[in-house]
Design an enzyme around this catalytic site. Structure first.
Site, PDB file in Angstrom:
ATOM      1  N   SER A  22     110.892 -49.126  17.100  1.00  0.00           N
ATOM      2  CA  SER A  22     110.173 -49.515  18.321  1.00  0.00           C
ATOM      3  C   SER A  22     108.835 -50.195  18.028  1.00  0.00           C
ATOM      4  CB  SER A  22     109.924 -48.274  19.188  1.00  0.00           C
ATOM      5  OG  SER A  22     109.100 -48.613  20.286  1.00  0.00           O
ATOM      6  N   LYS A  73     116.475 -43.026  29.555  1.00  0.00           N
ATOM      7  CA  LYS A  73     115.896 -43.627  30.760  1.00  0.00           C
ATOM      8  C   LYS A  73     116.501 -43.083  32.057  1.00  0.00           C
ATOM      9  CE  LYS A  73     114.082 -48.043  29.133  1.00  0.00           C
ATOM     10  NZ  LYS A  73     114.082 -49.492  29.299  1.00  0.00           N
TER      11      LYS A  73
END
Ligand code: NAP
Length: 288
Positions: A22, A73
């Site tokens: 990330s 998510k």
């Protein structure tokens, strides 16, 4: 990057699995340092199914908040005490803040994408948009553009049933198609804007569009956006550029969703344009 923080620095993180690739820690710590904020932003692998355990740990460790990426998510949504409007709309969370002991879930992807369009002078209001893909990114793009007044959205997807499901959100303003060359050609014929939300062309996947000839049917004035930012120019964007179109990659979304996330964490207003100027070259260093 070299991190500097104090014993009383507020902790932030990105969680996911996989997550070690990330760019969020680099982007957030760059902004934190530039703005002189007393925060530190970490990278924390959290496996699927461990979202609740992570929330308990993060509360114990007094995290101020965190970003979440796949596979959390959607799973995070029912675990929140409150949601912002976009997280409720997309039924997905990418930014979570601990406020007064309660978990507040936000989604900054849609506004990040919308802002990246506006920055390039592209206003989707009243426009026909064609979106390729139906994953989490496609859903947030489609629903944000509808919210911001797009006239009509055509969704083309390899698994057409998923496109049909997404289009149930606003059947009168949305239309589902498959992903054959003929369907792509028909799907872009009346578009004022094309957005690729599939992973086709992304570095490391080895998968790309079988043919880009469908772009010949896209009206000449229509810009092409690709959510992918590595490589900086996918084959789709290169062909769009050769056709003389405005071509936009995913850096804008990446950078602006991060800026909005830091605003949520700190509950302050940040000079987004200045931060975008700071972060764009940082991302470019990581592109192929
Ligand atoms: P996702 O949920 O996995 O969705 C992937 C989509 O791509 C699906 O619609 C899938 O179709 C389609 N697809 C995959 N392989 C394909 C193939 N060989 N042929 C045709 N279609 C194919 O992914 P996501 O999270 O929405 O992300 C999508 C892309 O956006 C990724 O490249 C990601 O890196 C990028 N993204 C960028 C940012 C940014 O900050 N710039 C943020 C989020 C996402 P099926 O439904 O048929 O499987």
């Amino acid at each position: 990057m070299q991190l500097s923080y104090e014993n009383d620095s507020r902790k932030l993180a990105v969680i996911g699995d996989p997550v070690l690739h990330s760019l969020s820690p680099l982007l957030q710590n760059t902004m934190i340092q530039a703005l002189g904020l007393n925060y530190v932003y970490l990278c924390q692998p959290v496996a699927k199914g461990q979202a609740k355990a992570w929330l308990d740990a993060a509360k114990l460790l007094d995290f101020a908040g965190f970003n979440c990426t796949m596979p959390h998510k959607v799973d995070m949504v029912p675990l929140m005490d409150g949601l912002d409007e976009d997280a409720a709309l997309f039924q997905a969370v990418n930014t979570v803040c601990l406020r007064g002991g309660r978990w507040y879930g936000c989604n900054t992807d849609g506004r990040g994408f919308y802002q990246s369009l506006l920055r390039r002078g592209i206003d989707p209001a009243g426009r026909n948009v064609t979106i390729l893909g139906t994953g989490g990114a496609a859903k947030s793009v489609a629903l944000k553009l509808l919210q911001q007044g797009a006239a009509h959205i055509t969704v083309c997807n390899r698994t057409v049933s998923k496109a049909e499901q997404l289009c149930r959100y606003a059947p009168e303003r949305m239309e589902a198609k498959g992903f054959s060359q003929a369907e792509l050609t028909e799907g872009v014929r009346h578009a004022d804007l094309l957005v690729n939300c599939t992973s086709l062309g992304m570095k490391g996947t080895g998968a790309d569009f079988a043919s880009l000839d469908f772009l010949d049917a896209l009206p000449a004035h229509a810009p092409v956006c690709d959510l992918i930012y590595s490589p900086a120019a996918t084959s789709l964007l290169r062909r769009a550029g050769e056709q003389g179109r405005t071509a936009l990659n995913g850096i804008g979304l990446l950078v602006w969703q991060a800026i909005y996330a830091l605003e949520e964490f700190t509950q302050t207003s940040i000079d987004g344009a200045a931060m975008a100027r700071l972060l764009e070259p940082v991302v470019q260093q990581y592109q192929a």
